[in-house]
Design a protein around this motif. Structure first.
Motif, PDB file in Angstrom:
ATOM      1  N   PRO A   1      -8.095   6.386  -0.332  1.00  0.00           N
ATOM      2  CA  PRO A   1      -6.966   7.297  -0.108  1.00  0.00           C
ATOM      3  C   PRO A   1      -6.067   7.422  -1.337  1.00  0.00           C
ATOM      4  O   PRO A   1      -5.485   8.471  -1.573  1.00  0.00           O
ATOM      5  CB  PRO A   1      -6.194   6.630   1.044  1.00  0.00           C
ATOM      6  CG  PRO A   1      -7.191   5.776   1.733  1.00  0.00           C
ATOM      7  CD  PRO A   1      -8.162   5.322   0.680  1.00  0.00           C
ATOM      8  N   GLN A   2      -5.974   6.349  -2.116  1.00  0.00           N
ATOM      9  CA  GLN A   2      -5.140   6.428  -3.316  1.00  0.00           C
ATOM     10  C   GLN A   2      -5.891   7.081  -4.468  1.00  0.00           C
ATOM     11  O   GLN A   2      -5.290   7.709  -5.341  1.00  0.00           O
ATOM     12  CB  GLN A   2      -4.688   5.027  -3.735  1.00  0.00           C
ATOM     13  CG  GLN A   2      -3.813   4.358  -2.708  1.00  0.00           C
ATOM     14  CD  GLN A   2      -3.355   2.996  -3.160  1.00  0.00           C
ATOM     15  OE1 GLN A   2      -2.734   2.839  -4.202  1.00  0.00           O
ATOM     16  NE2 GLN A   2      -3.660   1.974  -2.372  1.00  0.00           N
TER      17      GLN A   2
ATOM     18  N   GLU B   1      -1.789  -2.753   9.669  1.00  0.00           N
ATOM     19  CA  GLU B   1      -3.167  -2.369   9.341  1.00  0.00           C
ATOM     20  C   GLU B   1      -4.142  -3.559   9.408  1.00  0.00           C
ATOM     21  O   GLU B   1      -5.162  -3.489  10.097  1.00  0.00           O
ATOM     22  CB  GLU B   1      -3.197  -1.710   7.956  1.00  0.00           C
ATOM     23  CG  GLU B   1      -4.521  -1.035   7.615  1.00  0.00           C
ATOM     24  CD  GLU B   1      -4.765   0.272   8.369  1.00  0.00           C
ATOM     25  OE1 GLU B   1      -3.897   0.689   9.158  1.00  0.00           O
ATOM     26  OE2 GLU B   1      -5.836   0.857   8.166  1.00  0.00           O
TER      27      GLU B   1
ATOM     28  N   ARG C   1       2.904   0.515   8.885  1.00  0.00           N
ATOM     29  CA  ARG C   1       1.438   0.448   8.780  1.00  0.00           C
ATOM     30  C   ARG C   1       0.981  -0.587   7.770  1.00  0.00           C
ATOM     31  O   ARG C   1      -0.070  -1.215   7.942  1.00  0.00           O
ATOM     32  CB  ARG C   1       0.863   1.817   8.428  1.00  0.00           C
ATOM     33  CG  ARG C   1       0.298   2.488   9.678  1.00  0.00           C
ATOM     34  CD  ARG C   1      -0.589   3.652   9.349  1.00  0.00           C
ATOM     35  NE  ARG C   1      -1.902   3.264   8.883  1.00  0.00           N
ATOM     36  CZ  ARG C   1      -2.677   4.066   8.141  1.00  0.00           C
ATOM     37  NH1 ARG C   1      -2.241   5.258   7.777  1.00  0.00           N
ATOM     38  NH2 ARG C   1      -3.872   3.664   7.760  1.00  0.00           N
TER      39      ARG C   1
ATOM     40  N   ARG D   1      -9.873   2.348   3.474  1.00  0.00           N
ATOM     41  CA  ARG D   1      -8.494   2.476   3.957  1.00  0.00           C
ATOM     42  C   ARG D   1      -7.448   2.268   2.882  1.00  0.00           C
ATOM     43  O   ARG D   1      -6.321   2.749   3.005  1.00  0.00           O
ATOM     44  CB  ARG D   1      -8.252   1.483   5.094  1.00  0.00           C
ATOM     45  CG  ARG D   1      -9.226   1.701   6.203  1.00  0.00           C
ATOM     46  CD  ARG D   1      -8.938   0.901   7.426  1.00  0.00           C
ATOM     47  NE  ARG D   1      -9.922   1.221   8.445  1.00  0.00           N
ATOM     48  CZ  ARG D   1      -9.864   2.312   9.184  1.00  0.00           C
ATOM     49  NH1 ARG D   1      -8.861   3.165   9.045  1.00  0.00           N
ATOM     50  NH2 ARG D   1     -10.815   2.556  10.069  1.00  0.00           N
ATOM     51  N   ILE D   2      -7.799   1.529   1.849  1.00  0.00           N
ATOM     52  CA  ILE D   2      -6.799   1.227   0.829  1.00  0.00           C
ATOM     53  C   ILE D   2      -7.086   1.974  -0.478  1.00  0.00           C
ATOM     54  O   ILE D   2      -6.220   2.657  -1.019  1.00  0.00           O
ATOM     55  CB  ILE D   2      -6.740  -0.303   0.536  1.00  0.00           C
ATOM     56  CG1 ILE D   2      -6.659  -1.102   1.839  1.00  0.00           C
ATOM     57  CG2 ILE D   2      -5.599  -0.624  -0.415  1.00  0.00           C
ATOM     58  CD1 ILE D   2      -5.430  -0.849   2.666  1.00  0.00           C
TER      59      ILE D   2
ATOM     60  N   PHE E   1       0.856  -1.189   0.000  1.00  0.00           N
ATOM     61  CA  PHE E   1       0.000   0.000   0.000  1.00  0.00           C
ATOM     62  C   PHE E   1       0.891   1.237   0.000  1.00  0.00           C
ATOM     63  O   PHE E   1       1.563   1.519   0.994  1.00  0.00           O
ATOM     64  CB  PHE E   1      -0.929  -0.015   1.216  1.00  0.00           C
ATOM     65  CG  PHE E   1      -1.757  -1.280   1.308  1.00  0.00           C
ATOM     66  CD1 PHE E   1      -2.415  -1.780   0.176  1.00  0.00           C
ATOM     67  CD2 PHE E   1      -1.863  -1.985   2.493  1.00  0.00           C
ATOM     68  CE1 PHE E   1      -3.168  -2.944   0.244  1.00  0.00           C
ATOM     69  CE2 PHE E   1      -2.620  -3.152   2.570  1.00  0.00           C
ATOM     70  CZ  PHE E   1      -3.266  -3.636   1.435  1.00  0.00           C
ATOM     71  N   PRO E   2       0.902   1.995  -1.099  1.00  0.00           N
ATOM     72  CA  PRO E   2       1.891   3.076  -1.232  1.00  0.00           C
ATOM     73  C   PRO E   2       1.643   4.242  -0.293  1.00  0.00           C
ATOM     74  O   PRO E   2       2.563   5.010  -0.032  1.00  0.00           O
ATOM     75  CB  PRO E   2       1.736   3.513  -2.698  1.00  0.00           C
ATOM     76  CG  PRO E   2       0.370   3.104  -3.086  1.00  0.00           C
ATOM     77  CD  PRO E   2       0.036   1.869  -2.278  1.00  0.00           C
ATOM     78  N   HIS E   3       0.413   4.374   0.219  1.00  0.00           N
ATOM     79  CA  HIS E   3       0.114   5.521   1.072  1.00  0.00           C
ATOM     80  C   HIS E   3       0.370   5.234   2.542  1.00  0.00           C
ATOM     81  O   HIS E   3       0.053   6.056   3.394  1.00  0.00           O
ATOM     82  CB  HIS E   3      -1.336   5.963   0.867  1.00  0.00           C
ATOM     83  CG  HIS E   3      -2.336   4.865   1.112  1.00  0.00           C
ATOM     84  ND1 HIS E   3      -2.332   3.675   0.433  1.00  0.00           N
ATOM     85  CD2 HIS E   3      -3.366   4.787   1.984  1.00  0.00           C
ATOM     86  CE1 HIS E   3      -3.319   2.916   0.860  1.00  0.00           C
ATOM     87  NE2 HIS E   3      -3.964   3.566   1.807  1.00  0.00           N
ATOM     88  N   MET E   4       0.919   4.055   2.839  1.00  0.00           N
ATOM     89  CA  MET E   4       1.182   3.718   4.236  1.00  0.00           C
ATOM     90  C   MET E   4       2.666   3.420   4.413  1.00  0.00           C
ATOM     91  O   MET E   4       3.307   2.890   3.517  1.00  0.00           O
ATOM     92  CB  MET E   4       0.413   2.447   4.621  1.00  0.00           C
ATOM     93  CG  MET E   4      -1.088   2.582   4.549  1.00  0.00           C
ATOM     94  SD  MET E   4      -1.822   1.020   5.048  1.00  0.00           S
ATOM     95  CE  MET E   4      -3.552   1.462   4.922  1.00  0.00           C
TER      96      MET E   4
END
Ligand SMILES: Nc1ncnc2c1ncn2[C@@H]1O[C@H](COP(=O)(O)OP(=O)(O)OP(=O)(O)O)[C@@H](O)[C@H]1O
Ligand SMILES: [Mg+2]
Lengths: 257, 219
Positions: B134-135, A115, A111, B130-131, A104-107
């Motif tokens: 956000p992207q 998660e 995380r 959550r996944i 997951f690139p935003h974490m």
């Protein structure tokens, strides 16, 4: 090693439109067994893992995981297609590491690993973070907890991918060509992690790979796939040194030369 | 009429225009998300309902939609004041275009992200929240910015249902004074300034959101 089958495919069929991938396919894996799947492109290796991870459905037959039907559930004395709830329960046994990591690139790395244990398994943040630290230690990335995936090398990303899957404590780990997207010099750091896991024999592992030496070294059994069938299977020594089937010989020759 | 006076009257109109934008924009965003998600993930009949909404509001004239809400609905006993009618009509209209933005941005999140969330056993709504979202959000901001500017331009329609917005004031001033050059010059400038301010906000939002996506950004 117990002889209880943890995965069983019974007369499974799978089609994509008009193309049949599996037809009356039978296959089983024992608890804590490490099985390598090799074979030419398009033979159905990924599809097999994806069916187990519930990313693809089946068109016929049954699959048992840990003694329970994966894609069906008992209802009024017979079996009906699994509900989302049933699939959710069954996925608890399974973990998957992907060829292209799919982090997951935003974490942050941490995380990425905490998660799902927190949201899905209900672990507290401190428990989940403690586990993540241990897992990062295990894959040799303790210092990368606060990095983002895009700042890591391919090998590091894949080691995070392994840690992320392990954090859910699956009893079956599915690994689909986890080194094929890596530069050659990064392959070993990832395979080393799997070697160590294999030594402990704490999981059942199903690995699709093109790394023949690696398959030979870590597996209890090697299955050679072609056109949705297991053409030949056996102990790694037998398959790699004295394959019986012509197709296996041809495939291995093409690979080893 | 003195130039200063003209400007002050037009500014009153501009305030009304800004008010309409400020109310219609959140409505449009809400509609875009609700119907965009219904379109993507809804089962029967939610998906069909979303398609009808989208096709209807994109396929008919915004002015006629406005007239319907303001003039025709009261005939069925549903009467609302002009301001509310204007906000609803514009919000629904721009929202219908927004659904495509939401859908496009979500569809452009790599399939591997969905698969990883299944493999980690997230429920569909967890994985969306959550996944995926956000992207997807970062990619929605620029096209949403364009729609916001479309909305500013479309607000001039409300002058036709008696709302004293910028266009309404301009027209009545022009009828009264015949100083059309000055009046419409100022009007153009005011619309342009409003649109530019919005564009600036959206650019700032985009920057903020992509910061949250990790130093490397989404690849
Ligand atoms: N979603 C899909 N839709 C249609 N056809 C598919 C789909 N997924 C796989 N296939 C087809 O199914 C066959 C088996 O694919 P699969 O990915 O399982 O092969 P593989 O053995 O993993 O090959 P590779 O070594 O190239 O990864 C291929 O012919 C492929 O084109
Ligand atoms: Mg494959």
């Amino acid at each position: 090693m117990s002889s209880h089958p943890i995965i069983e495919f019974k007369n499974v069929s799978k089609r994509f439109g008009d193309t049949s991938i599996f037809n009356d396919f039978n296959f089983s894996v024992k608890e804590n067994e490490i099985v390598s799947i090799i074979g030419p492109s398009g033979s159905g290796k990924s599809t097999l893992l994806r069916i187990l991870m519930t990313l693809e459905g089946i068109d016929g037959g049954y699959i048992n995981v840990n003694g329970e039907s994966l894609w069906h559930m008992p209802w009024n004395g017979s079996y009906v297609p699994a509900s989302n709830k049933h699939l959710h329960k069954m996925r608890d046994h399974l973990g998957m590491v992907f060829q292209h990591f799919n982090l997951f690139p935003h974490m942050t790395v941490k995380r990425n690993i905490t998660e799902a244990p927190m949201r899905v398994k209900g672990l507290s943040r401190s428990e989940a973070e403690k586990n993540a630290e241990d897992l990062l230690e295990l894959v040799g990335l303790a210092d990368k907890a606060d990095s983002y995936p895009n700042d890591l090398s391919g090998g590091q990303k894949q080691r995070v991918g392994i840690a992320r899957a392990l954090a859910m404590r699956p009893s079956i780990l599915l690994l689909d060509e986890i080194t094929s997207a890596l530069d050659p010099e990064l392959v070993d750091e990832v395979l080393d992690v799997i070697r160590n896991l294999a030594k402990e024999q704490r999981f059942t592992m199903l690995l699709v790979t093109h790394e023949m030496y690696f398959a030979r070294e870590v597996s209890d059994r090697v299955c050679f796939f072609d056109q949705g069938r297991i053409v030949e299977e056996g102990a790694p020594e037998d398959i790699f040194t004295s394959p019986k089937e012509e197709r296996t010989k041809a495939f291995l020759n093409a690979y080893l030369n | 009429m003195e130039f200063g006076e003209i400007v002050s009257v037009l500014l009153q109109g501009a305030v009304v225009t800004i008010k309409i934008v400020a109310m219609a924009l959140p409505l449009a965003a809400a509609m875009a998300f609700i119907f965009g998600l219904m379109r993507l993930y809804g089962g029967f009949p939610l998906k069909q309902l979303a398609v009808v909404y989208i096709e209807f509001f994109r396929g008919t004239s915004a002015l006629i939609q406005l007239y319907w809400i303001y003039f025709v609905l009261p005939l069925f006993g549903l009467s609302i004041d002009a301001m509310t009618a204007g906000v609803i009509a514009l919000g629904l209209n721009i929202g219908a275009y927004g659904t495509e933005v939401v859908r496009g941005a979500i569809s452009s999140v790599p399939k591997g992200q969905f698969e990883a969330s299944v493999a980690l056993n997230f429920t569909p709504s967890q994985s969306l929240r959550r996944i995926i979202l956000p992207q997807a959000l970062v990619g929605m901001i620029p096209p949403f910015g364009n729609l916001a500017i479309e909305l500013v331009k479309a607000t001039s329609l409300v002058s036709l249902i008696t709302i004293a917005d910028l266009t309404f004031k301009a027209k009545s001033l022009a009828d009264m004074t015949l100083q059309v050059g000055e009046i419409f010059g100022v009007v153009l400038l005011l619309y342009f300034v409003i649109a530019q301010c919005l564009a600036l906000c959206f650019r700032y939002l985009e920057k903020r959101l992509s910061k949250g996506l990790g130093r490397g950004g989404v690849k």
